[in-house]
Design a protein around this motif. Structure first.
Motif, PDB file in Angstrom:
ATOM      1  N   HIS A   1      19.053  26.294  32.601  1.00  0.00           N
ATOM      2  CA  HIS A   1      17.950  25.968  33.832  1.00  0.00           C
ATOM      3  C   HIS A   1      18.553  25.915  35.953  1.00  0.00           C
ATOM      4  O   HIS A   1      18.057  26.580  36.548  1.00  0.00           O
TER       5      HIS A   1
ATOM      6  N   ARG B   1      18.208  29.699  37.198  1.00  0.00           N
ATOM      7  CA  ARG B   1      16.664  28.810  37.944  1.00  0.00           C
ATOM      8  C   ARG B   1      16.422  28.818  38.799  1.00  0.00           C
ATOM      9  O   ARG B   1      16.117  28.945  40.299  1.00  0.00           O
TER      10      ARG B   1
ATOM     11  N   GLU C   1      -1.482  24.661  33.232  1.00  0.00           N
ATOM     12  CA  GLU C   1      -0.441  23.787  32.734  1.00  0.00           C
ATOM     13  C   GLU C   1      -0.784  21.998  33.492  1.00  0.00           C
ATOM     14  O   GLU C   1      -1.817  22.220  33.696  1.00  0.00           O
ATOM     15  N   SER C   2       0.362  21.040  32.682  1.00  0.00           N
ATOM     16  CA  SER C   2       0.240  19.787  34.081  1.00  0.00           C
ATOM     17  C   SER C   2       0.677  19.826  34.846  1.00  0.00           C
ATOM     18  O   SER C   2       1.427  20.458  35.394  1.00  0.00           O
TER      19      SER C   2
ATOM     20  N   GLY D   1       3.374  18.275  35.633  1.00  0.00           N
ATOM     21  CA  GLY D   1       5.449  18.312  35.433  1.00  0.00           C
ATOM     22  C   GLY D   1       5.030  18.868  34.105  1.00  0.00           C
ATOM     23  O   GLY D   1       6.564  19.042  33.578  1.00  0.00           O
ATOM     24  N   ALA D   2       4.705  20.199  33.609  1.00  0.00           N
ATOM     25  CA  ALA D   2       4.541  20.563  32.286  1.00  0.00           C
ATOM     26  C   ALA D   2       3.804  21.433  31.431  1.00  0.00           C
ATOM     27  O   ALA D   2       2.817  21.679  32.212  1.00  0.00           O
TER      28      ALA D   2
ATOM     29  N   LEU E   1       4.848  27.637  36.308  1.00  0.00           N
ATOM     30  CA  LEU E   1       6.227  26.866  36.038  1.00  0.00           C
ATOM     31  C   LEU E   1       6.395  27.633  34.811  1.00  0.00           C
ATOM     32  O   LEU E   1       6.859  26.718  33.586  1.00  0.00           O
TER      33      LEU E   1
ATOM     34  N   GLY F   1       8.510  27.543  32.093  1.00  0.00           N
ATOM     35  CA  GLY F   1       9.541  26.095  31.299  1.00  0.00           C
ATOM     36  C   GLY F   1      10.725  26.765  30.326  1.00  0.00           C
ATOM     37  O   GLY F   1      10.134  28.075  29.818  1.00  0.00           O
TER      38      GLY F   1
ATOM     39  N   THR G   1      11.554  24.862  28.228  1.00  0.00           N
ATOM     40  CA  THR G   1      10.779  24.282  26.958  1.00  0.00           C
ATOM     41  C   THR G   1       9.918  24.402  25.874  1.00  0.00           C
ATOM     42  O   THR G   1       9.850  25.507  25.290  1.00  0.00           O
ATOM     43  N   ARG G   2       9.360  26.055  27.070  1.00  0.00           N
ATOM     44  CA  ARG G   2       8.013  26.351  26.632  1.00  0.00           C
ATOM     45  C   ARG G   2       9.109  27.887  26.126  1.00  0.00           C
ATOM     46  O   ARG G   2       8.265  28.417  24.666  1.00  0.00           O
TER      47      ARG G   2
ATOM     48  N   GLY H   1       7.919  20.171  27.681  1.00  0.00           N
ATOM     49  CA  GLY H   1       8.643  20.300  29.313  1.00  0.00           C
ATOM     50  C   GLY H   1      10.153  19.283  29.246  1.00  0.00           C
ATOM     51  O   GLY H   1       9.684  18.427  28.402  1.00  0.00           O
TER      52      GLY H   1
HETATM   53  N1  PMP Z   1       5.499  22.919  34.697  1.00  0.00           N
HETATM   54  C1  PMP Z   1       5.530  22.490  36.228  1.00  0.00           C
HETATM   55  C2  PMP Z   1       4.797  22.748  37.460  1.00  0.00           C
HETATM   56  C3  PMP Z   1       6.792  21.244  35.670  1.00  0.00           C
HETATM   57  O1  PMP Z   1       7.782  20.513  37.025  1.00  0.00           O
HETATM   58  C4  PMP Z   1       8.220  21.459  34.421  1.00  0.00           C
HETATM   59  C5  PMP Z   1       9.319  20.545  34.191  1.00  0.00           C
HETATM   60  N2  PMP Z   1      10.252  21.682  35.220  1.00  0.00           N
HETATM   61  C6  PMP Z   1       7.636  22.780  33.417  1.00  0.00           C
HETATM   62  C7  PMP Z   1       5.842  23.231  33.607  1.00  0.00           C
HETATM   63  C8  PMP Z   1       8.677  23.018  32.796  1.00  0.00           C
HETATM   64  O2  PMP Z   1       9.367  23.376  32.479  1.00  0.00           O
HETATM   65  P1  PMP Z   1      10.407  23.140  31.948  1.00  0.00           P
HETATM   66  O3  PMP Z   1      10.254  23.141  30.977  1.00  0.00           O
HETATM   67  O4  PMP Z   1      11.989  24.383  32.114  1.00  0.00           O
HETATM   68  O5  PMP Z   1      10.770  21.697  32.012  1.00  0.00           O
END
Ligand code: PMP
Length: 274
Positions: A59, A62, A189-190, A192-193, A212, A214, A216-217, A251
């Motif tokens: 994190h 990034r 993606e969504s 936020g995930a 983005l 992720g 988690t991805r 995410g």
């Molecule tokens: N896509 C978006 C637009 C996000 O905001 C997030 C959350 N950070 C993710 C994907 C998932 O990323 P991560 O697994 O790094 O939280």
């Protein structure tokens, strides 16, 4: 939604630990006016009687990269950031928490690159993710920002206006979340995930480029590699995904959460993997 802070909450801000309620920032910065700031979202969990961030190094690497590509000066090392985060958690007596570091710019209303930055590390208690299990999602009328217009693979505050629009549109229509397409009409993606679906024992997810990517991805891909689960990163349309064997979001906030339907078409839930 839990309160983010109260009169006792401590944040790290610009070299010191201060009360969140007393911290001040100014109204003359590109961060507020133009969304010119970078941030992270990190989870910490209770582990073996202590507190452990999930992939803290990834994190903060990034975050540093997000600052670099947006030309916001930022000199903290990943090691310093990790240490400051554990200290912020400790001062707030938090274990199961969401950590939100943000890098803000100094007063400057022009469109020049960042001159000086301020780091804030905020955290709050987080026990039961922000997404419900078995989510009903809908294809958004909003697209993700064009990858030629933004560094979409960086976590930049301004990008999240798009996320707010997509998420709120979905909620206003009675769904839990949005499925957002890229500028070419493929699933990205969504709000936020990241997203995966399963068909005939194979997982599919959008490739890097318009998402983005992720942490988690990346973890899901790593685990699939270890378990010999086939994953294909490819561009696909919502049509290909609708009615698939299974689907999930992943995410930091969502963790891994199952999808029940896309555009009212249920997933078969016959997936072997999920
Ligand atoms: N896509 C978006 C637009 C996000 O905001 C997030 C959350 N950070 C993710 C994907 C998932 O990323 P991560 O697994 O790094 O939280």
């Amino acid at each position: 939604m839990a309160a983010y802070y109260n009169e006792n909450t401590i944040i790290y801000f610009n070299g010191e630990f201060v009360k969140a309620a007393e911290a001040k920032t100014d109204l003359y910065s590109q961060s507020l006016h133009y969304g010119y700031a970078v941030f992270e979202g990190i989870r910490s969990y209770p582990v073996n009687g202590g507190t452990k961030m999930f992939k803290g190094k990834e994190h903060y690497d990034r975050l540093r990269r997000s600052a670099e590509v947006t030309r916001i000066p930022f000199t903290y090392t990943t090691e310093q950031l990790i240490e400051l985060t554990y200290e912020t958690l400790r001062r707030n007596n938090l274990t199961d928490a969401y950590v939100r570091p943000i890098v803000l710019c100094s007063p400057n209303m022009s469109l020049s690159k960042g001159r000086e930055s301020y780091l804030a590390i905020e955290c709050w208690e987080w026990t039961n993710g922000y997404m419900s299990n078995q989510m009903k999602i809908i294809t958004s009328s909003y697209r993700r920002p064009n990858a030629d217009a933004f560094h979409v693979d960086a976590k930049v505050s301004g990008h999240y206006v798009n996320s707010i629009l997509a998420c709120q549109e979905a909620k206003d229509k009675g769904y839990d979340e949005a499925l957002v397409l890229d500028c070419n009409g493929f699933v990205a993606e969504s709000s936020g995930a990241n997203i995966f679906y399963e068909e005939n024992g194979v997982l599919y997810t959008a490739p890097k480029g318009h998402i983005l990517p992720g942490i988690t991805r990346a973890t899901v891909l790593e685990i699939c590699g270890e378990l010999n689960i086939p994953v294909i990163e490819k561009f696909f349309t919502p049509d290909e995904m609708r009615g698939a064997d299974a689907g999930f979001f992943c995410g930091t906030a969502a963790e891994v959460v199952a999808l029940s339907s896309l555009d009212d078409v249920p997933f078969k839930k016959t997936g072997k993997i999920h």
